[in-house]
Design an enzyme around this catalytic site. Structure first.
Site, PDB file in Angstrom:
ATOM      1  N   THR A  43      -1.666   2.366   7.263  1.00 42.39           N
ATOM      2  CA  THR A  43      -1.217   1.251   6.429  1.00 42.39           C
ATOM      3  C   THR A  43      -0.890   0.085   7.346  1.00 42.39           C
ATOM      4  O   THR A  43      -0.671   0.263   8.542  1.00 42.39           O
ATOM      5  CB  THR A  43      -0.016   1.631   5.536  1.00 42.39           C
ATOM      6  OG1 THR A  43       0.344   0.520   4.706  1.00 42.39           O
ATOM      7  CG2 THR A  43       1.197   2.028   6.350  1.00 42.39           C
ATOM      8  N   GLY A  44      -0.868  -1.109   6.771  1.00 42.66           N
ATOM      9  CA  GLY A  44      -0.668  -2.305   7.591  1.00 42.66           C
ATOM     10  C   GLY A  44      -1.949  -3.117   7.582  1.00 42.66           C
ATOM     11  O   GLY A  44      -2.657  -3.144   6.577  1.00 42.66           O
ATOM     12  N   THR A  84       0.876  -1.174   0.000  1.00 40.41           N
ATOM     13  CA  THR A  84       0.000   0.000   0.000  1.00 40.41           C
ATOM     14  C   THR A  84       0.906   1.214   0.000  1.00 40.41           C
ATOM     15  O   THR A  84       1.980   1.169   0.587  1.00 40.41           O
ATOM     16  CB  THR A  84      -0.814   0.048   1.313  1.00 40.41           C
ATOM     17  OG1 THR A  84      -1.695  -1.060   1.345  1.00 40.41           O
ATOM     18  CG2 THR A  84      -1.628   1.329   1.442  1.00 40.41           C
TER      19      THR A  84
END
Ligand code: SD4
Length: 299
Positions: free
Chosen positions: A208-209, A157
């Site tokens: 993100t993640g 991402t």
């Protein structure tokens, strides 16, 4: 005009932030810059992070999520589970600018894109097909494979935040989501309040993640609201991640990352586990920062 740009993850983030700054240098608006940064990365077949040639779902199809939010008036555009069209971020911008809606999904998002002149395309490059075949052969080896070292991690991402003086922010994100996801699964990235949030009164945040955990925490909105209460950007990110670690035990199974850029240009980031690599561009000066995980140990 003084400008700060942030982009997540080492390898794809560098491509995105350089492209975003190049757009700025030729007079692009903040919205143009973030769209350009993500679009260039999506169109790069060598980057397996987002867009063309990224990691597919369990059926071997690439499904893209993207969103862009403008802090001027909280207007936002997003697409989710978009197949066969890139750049997804540019389709999201069309949703923002040319419809009264926030999000279009799946096949209808694709149809909307084609009507707006995007070209249908097979996004599975030979590299992506090889990755899919490797996964199919040995799923256990690749399942939940999240590399935590700064050297290896290329993320899947790119989330970008942009600020310009005196008080304007944009948040944007583009992703193929988690590799080998269940078809139809949508993560945090295209969701306003989860993967992106921007409000010129306060600032912007992005995530993100692990999307499921970040979404449950309403991570981006939570972080902007922490800044609204007076925290600086770094403290706000840490507060969100610590809240997740305390309330969501799974948030330490994989990195859960938030980044923030306050309306006065102050910025920060935090991750639950691993080391999080962030690119920062201040008026063209590029800097690479690393943020250590806040959880003492992986769950
Ligand atoms: C998702 N948050 O779809 C995205 C994945 C990601 O680096 O950020 N990977 O859950």
């Amino acid at each position: 005009m003084s400008t700060t740009l942030l982009a997540t993850w080492k390898e794809p983030g560098k491509v995105a932030i350089e492209a975003a700054w190049a757009k700025r240098a030729t007079g692009g608006s903040l919205l143009d810059c973030l769209e350009q940064g993500l679009a260039v990365a999506e169109l790069d077949p060598t980057l397996m992070a987002i867009g063309l040639g990224s990691l597919p779902n369990r059926d071997g199809e690439i499904e893209l999520d993207a969103a862009i939010m403008d802090g001027t008036d909280l207007n936002a555009g997003a697409v989710c589970a978009l197949r066969g069209v890139v750049p997804a971020i540019s389709v999201a911008r069309k949703v923002l600018e040319e419809t009264p809606h926030v999000m279009l999904a799946g096949e209808q998002a694709r149809r909307f894109a084609l009507q707006r002149g995007f070209t249908p395309q097979n996004l599975m490059t030979p590299q992506a097909i090889e990755a899919y075949e490797n996964w199919k052969r040995e799923p256990a080896k690749y399942e939940r494979k999240y590399v935590h070292s700064l050297e290896e991690h290329y993320g899947d991402t790119i989330t970008m935040l942009g600020w310009e003086a005196p008080r304007h922010v944009i948040a944007a994100s583009a992703t193929s989501g988690l590799g080998w996801k269940t078809p139809g699964r949508v993560g945090d990235s295209p969701i306003v309040g989860a993967g992106v949030y921007a409000d010129d009164e306060i600032g912007a945040a992005g995530a993100t993640g692990w999307g499921e955990e970040l979404w449950k925490a309403a991570a981006s909105f939570r972080t902007v609201e922490a800044m609204r209460r007076g925290l600086d950007a770094q403290a706000a990110c840490e507060e969100t991640v610590r809240h997740m670690i305390r309330r969501q035990p799974r948030s330490t199974w994989m990195p859960c990352v938030v980044l923030a850029l306050r309306a006065d240009g102050d910025f920060g980031a935090a991750t639950s586990v691993g080391e999080f690599p962030l690119w920062v561009c201040r008026d063209g000066a590029m800097e690479f920062r690393s943020y250590p995980g806040l959880a003492a140990e992986y769950g």
